[in-house]
Design an enzyme around this catalytic site. Structure first.
Site, PDB file in Angstrom:
ATOM      1  N   GLU A 137       0.810  -1.224   0.000  1.00 20.67           N
ATOM      2  CA  GLU A 137       0.000   0.000   0.000  1.00 20.67           C
ATOM      3  C   GLU A 137       0.841   1.271   0.000  1.00 20.67           C
ATOM      4  OE1 GLU A 137      -2.675  -0.495   3.293  1.00 20.67           O
ATOM      5  OE2 GLU A 137      -3.610  -2.266   2.412  1.00 20.67           O
ATOM      6  N   GLU A 188      -6.732 -10.623  -1.210  1.00 22.08           N
ATOM      7  CA  GLU A 188      -7.633 -10.396  -0.075  1.00 22.08           C
ATOM      8  C   GLU A 188      -9.076 -10.363  -0.571  1.00 22.08           C
ATOM      9  OE1 GLU A 188      -6.487  -6.964   2.241  1.00 22.08           O
ATOM     10  OE2 GLU A 188      -4.357  -7.448   2.139  1.00 22.08           O
TER      11      GLU A 188
END
Length: 288
Positions: free
Chosen positions: A54, A161
């Site tokens: 991220e 995810e």
């Protein structure tokens, strides 16, 4: 967001500065030692590592994190360099959410190209796959385009995810801030007593539609990992609104496979209804 404060401080508690060469060297040493400690411990046992997570914001720019402020933009290069040195055989990945957004995707593609140009090893990219049913976000075309774009750079693609949120979103923007919380509101928890059949049907359509894309790109998509096993395990029961009843996964709260599970199994390997029933029973037993 979850790195301890001391990592970015000196022994006296002073904040490290991006204008101080000694501070840069100290933080690089800490990064090196952390990576070598963790990767070195499992060298030859773990085949791949999410090295950086991220790092790109919603505008496609590198986040101004303490790592970047103190070390500089090449902190990413250094992280991948150290990970490769710690285990030359391991695969190394960059992982992020929202890369289906064309602007953010462009930033991540530029990052991969930067790492490749620097000569460091990067094996693949993880797409976190937190998708929304109510807003049809991202679109199937955006998912398709994203996988194809990273594959063109020679990247393996991991869906890391995967879940599909069927509940109304607490806010419009995606965020990586796990500390964010929204106030409880009945409108944000519309199915406390069970998922309506109409929404279950939408989920049963959406999951195989995604897997059709994954199968289309089977040469690039290395694996698909779900963000939880049963609905009761899901983080979406408590983030960003505590106490909601979420239904984002392929197994319900009793560990029973949903219709979406059956639809994916049949899509991946068309078989008879009798064999499908055996698979469902086996899956239910394994959950228990």
């Amino acid at each position: 967001a979850q790195t301890p404060d001391w990592v970015f401080q000196d022994s006296r508690g002073r904040e490290l500065s991006g204008t101080n060469a000694d501070d840069r060297a100290l933080l690089l040493r800490r990064m090196h030692d952390h990576i070598f400690t963790v990767v070195g411990r499992y060298r030859g046992k773990i085949g791949g590592w999410d090295v950086v997570n991220e790092a790109v914001d919603e505008h496609g720019k590198l986040r101004m994190t303490p790592w970047r402020k103190i070390i500089g933009q090449d902190y990413l290069v250094k992280a991948f360099q150290f990970a490769h040195e710690a285990d030359p055989q391991a695969e190394l990945y960059y992982n992020d959410y929202g890369l289906e957004n064309p602007t953010k995707r462009a930033g991540a593609l530029a990052l991969v190209k930067q790492l490749q140009a620097a000569g460091v090893k990067i094996t693949g990219v993880g797409l976190q796959g937190h998708y929304q049913l109510a807003t049809n976000s991202p679109t199937l075309q955006e998912v398709d385009d994203t996988i194809a774009a990273f594959a063109r750079l020679g990247m393996k693609v991991m869906i890391t995810e995967l879940d599909i949120d069927v509940l109304p979103s607490a806010w419009a923007a995606l965020s990586a801030d796990v500390s964010l919380r929204a106030k409880s509101d009945p409108k944000l928890n519309p199915y406390p007593n069970g998922l309506p059949e109409s929404v279950q049907a939408e989920l049963t359509t959406r999951y195989p539609a995604l897997f059709k894309i994954f199968l289309k790109h089977r040469d690039a998509v290395e694996r698909v990992t779900f963000w939880g096993v049963t609905d009761g395990d899901s983080w979406l029961n408590d983030w960003p609104v505590a106490g909601r009843t979420a239904y984002p996964l392929l197994f319900d709260r009793d560990g029973k496979p949903k219709p979406a599970f059956r639809a994916i199994i049949v899509l991946a390997n068309p078989i008879s209804n009798r064999e499908t029933s055996k698979l469902n029973s086996a899956s239910q037993d394994s959950i228990k």
